[in-house]
Design a protein around this motif. Sequence first.
Motif, PDB file in Angstrom:
ATOM      1  N   ILE A 117      -4.674   6.536  -2.819  1.00  0.00           N
ATOM      2  CA  ILE A 117      -3.744   5.273  -2.133  1.00  0.00           C
ATOM      3  C   ILE A 117      -3.414   3.774  -3.193  1.00  0.00           C
ATOM      4  CG2 ILE A 117      -4.166   3.076  -0.109  1.00  0.00           C
ATOM      5  CD1 ILE A 117      -5.735   4.978   1.647  1.00  0.00           C
ATOM      6  N   GLU A 125      -5.515  -6.559  -1.241  1.00  0.00           N
ATOM      7  CA  GLU A 125      -5.132  -6.112  -0.449  1.00  0.00           C
ATOM      8  C   GLU A 125      -6.031  -4.301  -0.178  1.00  0.00           C
ATOM      9  OE1 GLU A 125      -0.847  -3.487   1.122  1.00  0.00           O
ATOM     10  OE2 GLU A 125      -1.403  -3.864  -1.129  1.00  0.00           O
ATOM     11  N   ARG A 126      -6.674  -4.301  -1.531  1.00  0.00           N
ATOM     12  CA  ARG A 126      -7.637  -2.831  -1.551  1.00  0.00           C
ATOM     13  C   ARG A 126      -8.951  -3.369  -0.414  1.00  0.00           C
ATOM     14  NH1 ARG A 126      -9.806  -0.215  -6.566  1.00  0.00           N
ATOM     15  NH2 ARG A 126     -11.228  -1.577  -6.957  1.00  0.00           N
ATOM     16  N   PHE A 164      -2.780  -0.295  -3.737  1.00  0.00           N
ATOM     17  CA  PHE A 164      -2.424  -1.219  -3.798  1.00  0.00           C
ATOM     18  C   PHE A 164      -2.005  -2.396  -4.811  1.00  0.00           C
ATOM     19  CE2 PHE A 164      -6.174   0.744  -1.779  1.00  0.00           C
ATOM     20  CZ  PHE A 164      -5.981   0.565   0.183  1.00  0.00           C
ATOM     21  N   MET A 220       0.857  -0.918  -0.119  1.00  0.00           N
ATOM     22  CA  MET A 220      -0.050  -0.060  -0.384  1.00  0.00           C
ATOM     23  C   MET A 220       0.764   1.202   0.089  1.00  0.00           C
ATOM     24  SD  MET A 220      -3.070   0.768   2.761  1.00  0.00           S
ATOM     25  CE  MET A 220      -1.828   1.425   4.114  1.00  0.00           C
ATOM     26  N   HIS A 224      -8.481  -3.396   2.886  1.00  0.00           N
ATOM     27  CA  HIS A 224      -8.546  -1.981   3.284  1.00  0.00           C
ATOM     28  C   HIS A 224      -9.589  -1.228   4.015  1.00  0.00           C
ATOM     29  CE1 HIS A 224      -6.616   1.716   4.004  1.00  0.00           C
ATOM     30  NE2 HIS A 224      -7.778   2.718   3.274  1.00  0.00           N
ATOM     31  N   LEU A 225     -10.874  -2.156   2.839  1.00  0.00           N
ATOM     32  CA  LEU A 225     -11.992  -0.944   2.867  1.00  0.00           C
ATOM     33  C   LEU A 225     -12.819  -1.773   3.751  1.00  0.00           C
ATOM     34  CD1 LEU A 225     -12.540  -0.868  -1.118  1.00  0.00           C
ATOM     35  CD2 LEU A 225     -12.634   0.630   0.528  1.00  0.00           C
ATOM     36  N   GLU A 271       1.278   5.852   0.445  1.00  0.00           N
ATOM     37  CA  GLU A 271      -0.334   6.485   0.116  1.00  0.00           C
ATOM     38  C   GLU A 271       0.246   8.129  -0.126  1.00  0.00           C
ATOM     39  OE1 GLU A 271      -2.535   8.043   4.308  1.00  0.00           O
ATOM     40  OE2 GLU A 271      -2.677   6.258   3.590  1.00  0.00           O
ATOM     41  N   ARG A 320     -11.722  -3.161   6.481  1.00  0.00           N
ATOM     42  CA  ARG A 320     -11.494  -2.979   8.434  1.00  0.00           C
ATOM     43  C   ARG A 320     -12.468  -2.608   8.917  1.00  0.00           C
ATOM     44  NH1 ARG A 320      -7.128   1.002   6.417  1.00  0.00           N
ATOM     45  NH2 ARG A 320      -7.423   3.006   6.979  1.00  0.00           N
TER      46      ARG A 320
END
Length: 73
Positions: free
Chosen positions: A55, A62-63, A57, A1, A66-67, A3, A69
């Motif tokens: 961001i 992985e994206r 990924f 990741m 992240h969404l 950012e 969480r």
Amino acid sequence: MDEQTFPYDHDVLAAFPGARSYGRGELETTYLAERGGVPYLVVVPRLRGGSVTVIAFADERERAAHLARPVTA
């Protein structure tokens, strides 16, 4: 990741043709985008003066993680 943050006036969405709205909050709008096979999340403030966050990924998983969480204040 990876950012990165840009000033609000940075026309970041023009760099992501086909970006689609994922969510709208009081303070920001979130977009899902892809470019060159890389999945991105682009967060744009609703008010001028904020920062745009982009961001990148490694992959779609992985994206998605992240969404998924929990959001913390």
